[in-house]
Enzyme design. Structure first.
Site, PDB file in Angstrom:
ATOM      1  N   HIS A  38       0.824  -1.204   0.000  1.00 35.37           N
ATOM      2  CA  HIS A  38       0.000   0.000   0.000  1.00 35.37           C
ATOM      3  C   HIS A  38       0.867   1.266   0.000  1.00 35.37           C
ATOM      4  CE1 HIS A  38      -3.222   2.631   2.193  1.00 35.37           C
ATOM      5  NE2 HIS A  38      -3.170   2.900   0.909  1.00 35.37           N
ATOM      6  N   HIS A  62       1.553   4.989  -2.821  1.00 34.20           N
ATOM      7  CA  HIS A  62       1.711   6.366  -2.344  1.00 34.20           C
ATOM      8  C   HIS A  62       3.118   6.923  -2.586  1.00 34.20           C
ATOM      9  CE1 HIS A  62      -2.043   7.024   0.086  1.00 34.20           C
ATOM     10  NE2 HIS A  62      -2.105   5.695  -0.039  1.00 34.20           N
ATOM     11  N   HIS A  78      -3.879   0.833  -6.471  1.00 33.57           N
ATOM     12  CA  HIS A  78      -4.194   1.414  -5.161  1.00 33.57           C
ATOM     13  C   HIS A  78      -5.579   0.994  -4.692  1.00 33.57           C
ATOM     14  CE1 HIS A  78      -5.665   4.612  -2.388  1.00 33.57           C
ATOM     15  NE2 HIS A  78      -4.508   4.324  -1.829  1.00 33.57           N
ATOM     16  N   ASN A 138      -6.338  -0.925  -1.148  1.00 37.83           N
ATOM     17  CA  ASN A 138      -6.800   0.045  -0.159  1.00 37.83           C
ATOM     18  C   ASN A 138      -8.236  -0.161   0.286  1.00 37.83           C
ATOM     19  OD1 ASN A 138      -6.359   2.716   1.327  1.00 37.83           O
ATOM     20  ND2 ASN A 138      -8.209   3.132   0.148  1.00 37.83           N
ATOM     21  N   ILE A 190      -6.830   8.965  -0.887  1.00 32.69           N
ATOM     22  CA  ILE A 190      -7.032   8.714   0.539  1.00 32.69           C
ATOM     23  C   ILE A 190      -6.052   7.639   0.963  1.00 32.69           C
ATOM     24  CG2 ILE A 190      -8.806   6.961   0.209  1.00 32.69           C
ATOM     25  CD1 ILE A 190      -8.574   9.510   3.103  1.00 32.69           C
TER      26      ILE A 190
END
Length: 864
Positions: free
Chosen positions: A525, A530, A716, A720, A864
């Site tokens: 993740h 990110h 993602h 997520n 997010i």
């Protein structure tokens, strides 16, 4: 710059904007033309529009408060720059404009125009008010030979004195650098120069500067040894992707570390309270700053509730009955608006969480071996399992440092559960798979186990005839008792469903899931989506003009990422932050992701390359997508390959509009500088790796952009939005381990025999950390009401190129078609991994979603 146009024909304009405090309609104070702001933002001189400064949000921008100057795209002045028109002010509020979005205001503006000016291609804007506003769009009408010109702005505009150069916006036209109208070349270059800055000084709130820095702001050496963390990035010891530079002062004890403080986010990356998605982001802030101390008070200071669960029913009580809270604690949580949706009290004196999907149908199916195996291919972390191609499994750790770390699993361990096959037959038939976290955790176990009780794990799974995966052996390893340099001490556990052995097997699976949960959060993740995307965002803003086709292609896939990453550094992955408090590696957490980043390969982030590398797909031109899956019923791969192909087809069609040849790619100066900097600075610690695309061909460009889009959207989403549905039930995905497997003759073993549930609960995440985990992952698993999903744009005017619009519509239609096919596959009872014992269909790669906790939806970006 003034007086270029003669009075005559008018160009009619519509300006759409949103005031800073539009949600609570705070007043905006206007500064007259003679006024200036001091360093604190106070008015010196000038005149306010209304006595006392309190004005209506609509009329606050009228008068001489906001001005614009058109810039010609077709006519130049003596210096070769596009002609600049007369400064003109907003002149009328348009309250009834039917196309306005929520909280937007529209204003008219009329520009003088004559044939000597040509067609507008850009405009300057000045804000003479004290408060910033969000400029949404500008539309110009009745332009001869062009009719309408659209400007999609989506940018904060501060008082003009905050800028060295006036703010400029360009039309939604698309130009390669070499094809840019001569009149706009200077302005195009100047704007990129503004976005790059000079790399010095501490960044200010209103700035839009994108620059690189290392991760030197996770710790705080001045706060004591507890808060010391290694600097990540800039060394071969701790390599890491780069982040946006804040430029804060160094700490006193370590000049290489940056002092804690306000995290700088380029202003257009942080919408403030204009988007509902910000409520999720600010919910995380409220959680770390306000709610966690209250949880601690309830459990540790007030002893209102013990920090241990005593039964599985008590864990389920978090969703069914909730936790009773003292009145004073409840009164502190209730007023927090960002948390009202997440921490439900329902008017009662209780804290209640929504029931996670994993137990909505069955309360115990999560315990089965079938569900354990299914979640390796259809859970929240489906991208780690790989084909077992050598037996016994080997380690890649340096034997000089770590000794012999070879697996102790034997053929005899496995063959009792292979349905009559030998290990050789199972290997040759591609029937054995491994979930291997041994090498990731072993180097850190001595440190981790100062406060925890954890193993490095290897799990062997067998592909059954019905397509499901069955765990057949779990190896739990510790550093040698004489030191890790002497190798590992390992135990192998086999499946059992009776007596104490069944409890031990359940505990062994829990230790595997603790490894999996932590690897998922830190690597699958955080690192792989990110952190690795942020350098591309920085490089894009520094070197690809908004007029550039690749900027227009990638822009939607960057929304909110720098913002959420900044928050993560401040509250989630920082020293003693939420991740360190609630996940096994504690203060070693982000350091572990740095060790994994050493072996990160950009081209392997493409889904087909990833599947091939893990041995889960074989190149086969006769098969769909050119690949034959080794596990046919692999929901993440089956759905993902269709989405990957759709993304790559869209990128190919779009890029081909602007790059008819490889030579066109090579000669694009912005593109070449963008890629060079993304590699050499953004991912500078890996810049010498041979696998980086050279950006010399159209296919280099298509592959690179497809990987960026895939990573920011579908990958993602896959790792997520299933976090709460699977991990909200802490028994299914624990994040901590506090006890080793009990040995016969010990009190722990006797307790396990007497109360298996209590033994399990004393091994995994306790109550306080569970409350924190659930609160965080529920926020992370939610969709905002204004989310923009893959195949959608937040403005239909994102480009003036009708060919690009048609290709994009085709992309959206393809994604809708794929969504229908996924829904049909989920109805196929023969595909057992799509539904599983918990009866939860694999929906994570359905591209659309409603607001909230939906277990589906692929946003365009890591928002997010």
């Amino acid at each position: 710059m003034f007086g270029i146009l003669n009075k005559g024909q008018k160009i009619k304009g519509t300006v759409v904007l949103m005031p800073k405090n539009v949600l609570d309609f705070n007043a905006i104070t206007s500064i007259g033309k003679g006024g200036v702001l001091d360093a604190a933002g106070n008015l010196i001189g000038g005149l306010t529009s209304i006595v006392g400064g309190v004005v209506d949000t609509a009329t606050a921008f009228l008068g001489r408060n906001v001005s614009m100057q058109l810039i010609s795209a077709t006519k130049t002045d003596a210096s070769g720059k596009g002609l600049v028109g007369k400064e003109t002010f907003l002149n009328k509020h348009l309250p009834q404009l039917p196309t306005l979005g929520a909280r937007q205001d529209a204003f008219s503006i009329n520009f003088e125009w004559d044939t000597d000016f040509g067609i507008p291609g850009a405009f300057y804007i000045r804000n003479y008010t004290q408060a910033e506003f969000f400029l949404v769009s500008v539309t110009l009408e009745d332009i001869p030979n062009r009719e309408t010109v659209q400007f999609v702005c989506n940018s904060w505009v501060y008082n003009f004195k905050n800028y060295k150069k006036d703010r400029i916006f360009f039309t939604n036209d698309t130009y390669l650098p070499s094809q840019t109208p001569a009149s706009l070349l200077h302005y195009r270059a100047e704007e990129l120069d503004n976005l790059r800055g000079d790399g010095t000084g501490e960044r200010k709130e209103w700035e839009r500067i994108y620059d690189y820095d290392i991760y030197n702001d996770l710790g705080n050496p001045d706060g004591g040894d507890k808060f010391v963390r290694p600097v990540l990035g800039g060394s071969s010891t701790y390599p890491y992707p780069r982040r946006v530079r804040s430029g804060r002062k160094p700490t006193r004890k370590d000049p290489k570390s940056e002092k804690p403080g306000v995290i700088y986010v380029p202003r257009d990356e942080n919408f403030g309270h204009l988007k509902s998605s910000d409520f999720l982001i600010y919910g995380l802030k409220s959680l770390s700053q306000d709610v966690l101390p209250l949880f601690q008070a309830v459990i540790f200071d007030l002893n209102f509730t013990p920090n241990e669960f005593d039964s599985f029913d008590e864990v389920r009580g978090l969703f069914e009955g909730g936790i009773k809270l003292p009145t004073d604690i409840l009164s502190k949580i209730s007023p927090l608006p960002a948390l009202k949706e997440i921490l439900r009290t329902d008017g009662e004196q209780v804290l209640k969480f929504p029931p996670p999907h994993v137990i909505q149908v069955s309360k115990s199916a999560w315990m089965t071996d079938e569900e354990f195996g299914r979640e390796m291919v259809a859970g929240v972390n489906p991208c780690v399992i790989r084909l077992l191609q050598e037996f016994p499994p080997k380690s890649t750790l340096d034997t000089i440092v770590y000794g012999d770390q070879s697996s102790t699993i034997t053929k005899e361990h496995l063959e009792v559960n292979l349905g009559g096959l030998t290990v050789e037959e199972a290997l040759n038939g591609n029937r054995l798979f491994i979930l291997d976290y041994h090498d990731a955790f072993m180097p850190y176990l001595e440190r981790i186990n100062l406060t925890a009780k954890a193993y490095a794990t290897r799990t062997i799974l067998f592909l059954k005839d019905d397509g499901t995966l069955k765990p057949v052996a779990i190896e739990l390893s510790l550093p040698h008792s004489n030191g890790v340099q002497y190798g590992a001490e390992s135990k192998v556990f086999l499946p059992s469903d009776v007596g104490e052995e069944s409890t031990i097997w359940l505990l062994a699976k829990a230790h595997v899931i603790v490894n999996d949960s932590c690897y998922h959060q830190l690597i699958s993740h955080w690192l792989n989506t990110h952190a690795t995307i942020e350098p591309f965002i920085i490089a894009t803003n520094r070197h690809l003009s908004v007029l550039h086709p690749i900027n227009k292609l990638l822009y939607p896939h960057y929304r909110d990422t720098i913002n959420i990453n900044g928050l993560a550094r401040q509250a989630l992955i920082n020293a003693d932050g939420i991740i360190e408090q609630t996940f096994l590696p504690g203060p070693n957490s982000v350091e572990i992701s740095s060790a994994v980043y050493k072996n990160w390969v950009f081209t392997d982030q493409a889904l087909p390359a990833d599947l091939i590398k893990r041995g889960l797909a074989i190149e086969d031109s006769s098969s769909p997508h050119g690949l034959r899956l080794v596990i046919q019923d692999y929901p993440y791969a089956v759905d993902g390959l269709e989405i990957w192909d759709a993304i790559k087809t869209w990128v190919q069609e779009y890029a081909s509009l602007y790059y008819p040849t490889d030579e066109a790619v090579q000669k694009d100066t912005e593109l070449q500088t963008w890629w060079k900097e993304a590699v050499e600075k953004g991912h500078g610690d890996l810049k010498d790796k041979p696998w980086w695309p050279k950006m010399q061909t159209l296919q280099d460009l298509v592959q690179s952009c497809s990987i960026i889009i895939w990573t920011a959207s579908a990958l993602h989403a896959a790792v997520n939005f299933g976090q709460y549905p699977y991990g909200g039930y802490i028994l299914n995905r624990p994040t901590l381990s506090r006890r080793f497997i009990p040995e016969k003759g010990t009190p722990e073993y006797d307790e396990m025999v007497k109360s298996p549930q209590k033994a399990y609960l004393r091994t995994i995440t306790p109550k306080y950390q569970t409350l924190v985990d659930l609160s965080v992952i529920e926020i992370l698993s939610r969709h905002a009401s204004d989310e923009v999903y893959l195949g959608e744009r937040d403005s239909k005017f994102w480009t003036s190129d009708s060919r690009a619009v048609q290709a994009f519509q085709k992309f959206g239609s393809k994604l809708t078609e794929i969504e229908g096919k996924i829904i049909e596959r989920n109805k196929d009872s023969s595909l057992k991994n799509r539904y599983g014992p918990i009866q939860l269909p694999y929906n994570l790669l359905l591209r659309s979603s409603e607001e909230g906790l939906t277990f589906r939806g692929i946003p365009n970006s890591i928002s997010i």
